[in-house]
Design a protein around this motif. Structure first.
Motif, PDB file in Angstrom:
ATOM      1  N   CYS A   1      50.965  46.601  43.292  1.00  0.00           N
ATOM      2  CA  CYS A   1      51.858  45.467  43.528  1.00  0.00           C
ATOM      3  C   CYS A   1      51.102  44.251  44.056  1.00  0.00           C
ATOM      4  N   VAL A   2      50.082  44.490  44.878  1.00  0.00           N
ATOM      5  CA  VAL A   2      49.262  43.384  45.378  1.00  0.00           C
ATOM      6  C   VAL A   2      48.566  42.677  44.214  1.00  0.00           C
ATOM      7  N   GLY A   3      47.965  43.476  43.313  1.00  0.00           N
ATOM      8  CA  GLY A   3      47.294  42.894  42.157  1.00  0.00           C
ATOM      9  C   GLY A   3      48.270  42.155  41.269  1.00  0.00           C
ATOM     10  N   LEU A   4      49.419  42.767  41.004  1.00  0.00           N
ATOM     11  CA  LEU A   4      50.418  42.153  40.128  1.00  0.00           C
ATOM     12  C   LEU A   4      50.968  40.861  40.735  1.00  0.00           C
ATOM     13  N   THR A   5      51.318  40.899  42.027  1.00  0.00           N
ATOM     14  CA  THR A   5      51.923  39.730  42.669  1.00  0.00           C
ATOM     15  C   THR A   5      50.941  38.576  42.796  1.00  0.00           C
ATOM     16  N   SER A   6      49.729  38.864  43.267  1.00  0.00           N
ATOM     17  CA  SER A   6      48.760  37.795  43.482  1.00  0.00           C
ATOM     18  C   SER A   6      48.366  37.136  42.163  1.00  0.00           C
ATOM     19  N   TYR A   7      48.199  37.941  41.121  1.00  0.00           N
ATOM     20  CA  TYR A   7      47.802  37.366  39.829  1.00  0.00           C
ATOM     21  C   TYR A   7      48.976  36.629  39.189  1.00  0.00           C
ATOM     22  N   SER A   8      50.185  37.109  39.405  1.00  0.00           N
ATOM     23  CA  SER A   8      51.362  36.411  38.896  1.00  0.00           C
ATOM     24  C   SER A   8      51.471  35.019  39.515  1.00  0.00           C
ATOM     25  N   ILE A   9      51.184  34.927  40.796  1.00  0.00           N
ATOM     26  CA  ILE A   9      51.224  33.628  41.479  1.00  0.00           C
ATOM     27  C   ILE A   9      50.196  32.676  40.858  1.00  0.00           C
ATOM     28  N   LEU A  10      49.006  33.205  40.578  1.00  0.00           N
ATOM     29  CA  LEU A  10      47.985  32.380  39.948  1.00  0.00           C
ATOM     30  C   LEU A  10      48.456  31.853  38.593  1.00  0.00           C
TER      31      LEU A  10
ATOM     32  N   MET B   1      40.867  30.167  30.345  1.00  0.00           N
ATOM     33  CA  MET B   1      39.948  31.152  29.791  1.00  0.00           C
ATOM     34  C   MET B   1      39.420  32.072  30.884  1.00  0.00           C
ATOM     35  N   PHE B   2      39.159  31.490  32.056  1.00  0.00           N
ATOM     36  CA  PHE B   2      38.662  32.289  33.177  1.00  0.00           C
ATOM     37  C   PHE B   2      39.691  33.324  33.610  1.00  0.00           C
ATOM     38  N   LEU B   3      40.972  32.939  33.650  1.00  0.00           N
ATOM     39  CA  LEU B   3      42.025  33.878  34.029  1.00  0.00           C
ATOM     40  C   LEU B   3      42.136  35.015  33.017  1.00  0.00           C
ATOM     41  N   PHE B   4      41.962  34.689  31.726  1.00  0.00           N
ATOM     42  CA  PHE B   4      41.946  35.732  30.695  1.00  0.00           C
ATOM     43  C   PHE B   4      40.764  36.672  30.913  1.00  0.00           C
ATOM     44  N   PHE B   5      39.611  36.115  31.225  1.00  0.00           N
ATOM     45  CA  PHE B   5      38.415  36.920  31.476  1.00  0.00           C
ATOM     46  C   PHE B   5      38.624  37.870  32.657  1.00  0.00           C
ATOM     47  N   ILE B   6      39.207  37.368  33.732  1.00  0.00           N
ATOM     48  CA  ILE B   6      39.448  38.213  34.904  1.00  0.00           C
ATOM     49  C   ILE B   6      40.405  39.348  34.566  1.00  0.00           C
ATOM     50  N   ALA B   7      41.518  39.020  33.894  1.00  0.00           N
ATOM     51  CA  ALA B   7      42.519  40.042  33.564  1.00  0.00           C
ATOM     52  C   ALA B   7      41.936  41.122  32.672  1.00  0.00           C
ATOM     53  N   MET B   8      41.212  40.727  31.623  1.00  0.00           N
ATOM     54  CA  MET B   8      40.655  41.702  30.703  1.00  0.00           C
ATOM     55  C   MET B   8      39.409  42.378  31.275  1.00  0.00           C
ATOM     56  N   GLY B   9      38.670  41.673  32.123  1.00  0.00           N
ATOM     57  CA  GLY B   9      37.487  42.278  32.740  1.00  0.00           C
ATOM     58  C   GLY B   9      37.848  43.457  33.626  1.00  0.00           C
ATOM     59  N   VAL B  10      38.850  43.274  34.494  1.00  0.00           N
ATOM     60  CA  VAL B  10      39.256  44.390  35.356  1.00  0.00           C
ATOM     61  C   VAL B  10      39.914  45.487  34.522  1.00  0.00           C
ATOM     62  N   HIS B  11      40.551  45.084  33.421  1.00  0.00           N
ATOM     63  CA  HIS B  11      41.132  46.084  32.515  1.00  0.00           C
ATOM     64  C   HIS B  11      40.031  46.929  31.872  1.00  0.00           C
TER      65      HIS B  11
ATOM     66  N   SER C   1      43.974  50.341  40.932  1.00  0.00           N
ATOM     67  CA  SER C   1      45.401  50.032  40.950  1.00  0.00           C
ATOM     68  C   SER C   1      45.621  48.520  40.995  1.00  0.00           C
ATOM     69  N   VAL C   2      44.788  47.813  41.761  1.00  0.00           N
ATOM     70  CA  VAL C   2      44.854  46.355  41.777  1.00  0.00           C
ATOM     71  C   VAL C   2      44.582  45.815  40.376  1.00  0.00           C
ATOM     72  N   ALA C   3      43.546  46.384  39.716  1.00  0.00           N
ATOM     73  CA  ALA C   3      43.192  45.957  38.355  1.00  0.00           C
ATOM     74  C   ALA C   3      44.346  46.183  37.392  1.00  0.00           C
ATOM     75  N   GLY C   4      45.040  47.310  37.530  1.00  0.00           N
ATOM     76  CA  GLY C   4      46.188  47.589  36.671  1.00  0.00           C
ATOM     77  C   GLY C   4      47.287  46.566  36.875  1.00  0.00           C
ATOM     78  N   GLY C   5      47.546  46.196  38.119  1.00  0.00           N
ATOM     79  CA  GLY C   5      48.560  45.191  38.406  1.00  0.00           C
ATOM     80  C   GLY C   5      48.218  43.842  37.802  1.00  0.00           C
ATOM     81  N   ILE C   6      46.948  43.460  37.870  1.00  0.00           N
ATOM     82  CA  ILE C   6      46.494  42.192  37.295  1.00  0.00           C
ATOM     83  C   ILE C   6      46.708  42.190  35.785  1.00  0.00           C
ATOM     84  N   SER C   7      46.335  43.282  35.128  1.00  0.00           N
ATOM     85  CA  SER C   7      46.469  43.359  33.666  1.00  0.00           C
ATOM     86  C   SER C   7      47.925  43.288  33.230  1.00  0.00           C
ATOM     87  N   VAL C   8      48.797  43.999  33.933  1.00  0.00           N
ATOM     88  CA  VAL C   8      50.218  43.989  33.590  1.00  0.00           C
ATOM     89  C   VAL C   8      50.809  42.600  33.800  1.00  0.00           C
ATOM     90  N   ALA C   9      50.419  41.940  34.890  1.00  0.00           N
ATOM     91  CA  ALA C   9      50.916  40.585  35.142  1.00  0.00           C
ATOM     92  C   ALA C   9      50.526  39.653  34.000  1.00  0.00           C
TER      93      ALA C   9
END
Length: 243
Positions: free
Chosen positions: A230-239, A143-153, A35-43
């Protein structure tokens, strides 16, 4: 940053080959990590990919004049919608096929449906890996942020595909998806393509990510966690907003 992109591409390959060994994914029936991974990807989609499409659309003005693709100059979001619809149709066909085999000990989709599903995800992976090279990152952090978002996806997708296709995914699917990563990276590294192709691929990816995240989060049997999402989405959005 070609060398760095190759390192991240290898990271994507390793995720596909070994994600099933992650202890976080052994929590049944649903790991909060997913669920955290899903939030990161959506963000990442809403705060980076979709805003980028508006930039692409401005840059395309006049580029496709007098061609059959001229409509993309003003309707690039149609491609994002098409990406969502394509993956929705795939999931629908898989579920329909499994229902036909519901009397089997372990119901699963027909072989033909399996291959269509996997080949489509292989193309999806190639697009992600291609954009790993071709996206315009301001610095290595981007590039690292893209890697993290797609990696957890990818981890989320692996979990879903393995649950759907069982041993066939481990025997054939994950290897094809891993190979598709390298094909996409090589294409991005050594082929020179027009800007409109990158915009189309980015739009397709945005639609695909949204559908693939929601199909994992919404079904009741997933027992997904809204708080974790929401934790994944919010924290990654802040980044994304402040880094």
């Amino acid at each position: 940053m070609l060398g760095l992109s190759f390192i991240f591409a290898i990271g994507f390959v390793l995720i596909h080959l070994f994600s099933k060994r992650l202890k976080l994914l052994k929590v049944l029936p649903r790991s909060r990590f997913l669920s955290v991974a899903g939030g990161i990807s959506v963000a990442y989609v809403f705060l980076h990919l979709l805003p980028e499409l508006s930039i692409f659309q401005d840059e395309l003005q006049g580029e496709l004049e007098n061609s059959g693709l001229q409509f993309l100059e003003n309707h690039i979001y149609v491609i994002a919608m098409a990406g969502l619809v394509i993956f929705y149709a795939l999931e629908h066909s898989v579920k329909t096929s499994k229902k036909k085999n519901k009397h089997a000990d372990q119901p699963k989709a027909a072989t033909g449906v399996f291959w269509v599903h996997i080949v489509t995800f292989a193309l999806y992976n190639s697009v992600i890996s291609y954009l790993l090279v071709r996206e315009e990152y301001g610095d290595p952090l981007g590039m690292f942020l893209f890697f993290i978002a797609m990696g957890v996806h990818f981890i989320t997708n692996d979990k879903g595909l393995r649950a759907t296709h069982q041993e066939e995914y481990d025997r054939y699917g994950r290897w094809l998806l891993a190979a598709a990563i390298l094909v996409g990276w090589a294409t991005g590294a050594f082929a020179d393509v027009h800007e409109w192709i990158i915009s189309v691929l980015t739009a397709f990816l945005a639609g695909g990510v949204i559908l693939n995240v929601l199909k994992e989060e919404l079904p009741e049997e997933r027992e997904s966690s809204l708080v974790s999402f929401c934790v994944g989405l919010t924290s990654y959005s802040i980044l994304l907003l402040f880094l």
